[in-house]
Structure formats: structure tokens, C-alpha cells
Design a protein around this motif. Sequence first.
Motif, PDB file in Angstrom:
ATOM      1  N   ASP A  64       5.063 -10.060  -5.154  1.00 11.80           N
ATOM      2  CA  ASP A  64       4.770  -8.788  -4.997  1.00 11.80           C
ATOM      3  C   ASP A  64       4.909  -8.714  -3.492  1.00 11.80           C
ATOM      4  OD1 ASP A  64       3.316  -6.426  -5.364  1.00 11.80           O
ATOM      5  OD2 ASP A  64       1.459  -7.519  -5.274  1.00 11.80           O
ATOM      6  N   LYS A  66       5.092  -5.968  -0.218  1.00 10.60           N
ATOM      7  CA  LYS A  66       4.577  -4.673   0.412  1.00 10.60           C
ATOM      8  C   LYS A  66       4.748  -4.798   1.745  1.00 10.60           C
ATOM      9  CE  LYS A  66       1.453  -3.856  -3.209  1.00 10.60           C
ATOM     10  NZ  LYS A  66       0.320  -4.286  -4.108  1.00 10.60           N
ATOM     11  N   GLN A  84       7.544   0.155   1.714  1.00 12.26           N
ATOM     12  CA  GLN A  84       8.199  -0.798   0.712  1.00 12.26           C
ATOM     13  C   GLN A  84       7.354  -1.188  -0.320  1.00 12.26           C
ATOM     14  OE1 GLN A  84      11.832  -0.864   0.291  1.00 12.26           O
ATOM     15  NE2 GLN A  84      11.865   0.548   1.799  1.00 12.26           N
ATOM     16  N   ALA A  85       7.170  -1.320  -1.599  1.00  7.50           N
ATOM     17  CA  ALA A  85       6.361  -1.815  -2.386  1.00  7.50           C
ATOM     18  C   ALA A  85       7.031  -2.233  -3.728  1.00  7.50           C
ATOM     19  CB  ALA A  85       5.157  -0.962  -2.543  1.00  7.50           C
TER      20      ALA A  85
END
Length: 182
Positions: A64, A66, A84-85
Amino acid sequence: MQIVKYLKQYRIPFSGLAAGQHNFEFEIDDKFFDCYEHSLVKKGKLTANVELQKQENMLVVHFDIKGTIQLTCDICLSDFDSPQAFNERTLVKFTEEDWENSTEEVLVLSTKDYELDIANLLYEFINVRVPYYTKCTEQGVNISCDPEMLAKISREEPENESEEEEKKMDPRWDILKSIKNN
């Protein structure tokens, strides 16, 4: 040698971990991108939360990620931060043999390996996110192209450059053109 030392922090020693879920957090900054000479991203600040699910004969790794990366606008050439993620997943399988056929989603390691190096995975995941065409207003947040640069770009150029070139051409070529047209 400094590059190798810096990237060591992106290794997960899984051999001593019990079966089950384990969480790790990694900070990705400019020094990380400096380790990769041909990186599309040169600056950024991201956090990668990595969930490693250890099983008897494989690992399931969820990423994950980010943060922001710095891009350059293709229109006005300004640098801007692009948020960004995103999430990614990689499967890690173990084998006794020398196996070099890893795929995009399945990584193959030897049963003798004791740690997982995720630096190259993070590098690829982030660089794949860089669009072919970057524009401040599309990949940035609440920003627009530099008005001064747009003004310089939009200055009128000669309408038809080929007509200007013909006027400047040597008159002796006109004779050859008339032969060509016959």
C-alpha cells in the motif's frame, strides 16, 4: 557501494518470522531514487506499508504505497508534485532448484534465501505510475501551467515556413524545378 548500503533497509528478513501476517513500513525519498540511475522519478516522498503473509511454502506480499512524486510538465516544463496512492501484490514462491523464471506477479526464491529484497519492486511499482504525458492540471492538485511559459510558447511563428524557405532559395533551382514538372 553506498547505493547497496542504502538499499539494504528495503529487505525483509522472513526466515525467522512465524507463519501468519506481518506488517512493515518503509519510507521512500530522494535518496532511494538516486540509487537508480535511469529512474523516471528523481524526487518524491512516499510511504510503503507492506503486509507480508507468511505461509509454509510461499509468501503473499501486499503493498500500500502513498505519497507524492515530482514530475515535470510536458507543456510548461515546471516541476510539480503528483499525489500517488496505489496497491500492488506479489507472490513469492520457494524452490530447491535454480529457477530464474520469475514473472510480474510471482517472484521465485531459493529455499536457502532468508530475506526478501523489495527495493526493485518498489522502484518498478512507482516508475510504472509515471504517465507518458504529464501535465500540471492533470496529474497535479490545484495547480495550472506556468502562464509566463505558456505566453512564450504561444508567440506567433511564421504561418507557413515552407513558403519563406522557397523565397530564400537560390533562383538557379527554379530551372531544375521546371525540368521536373515536364
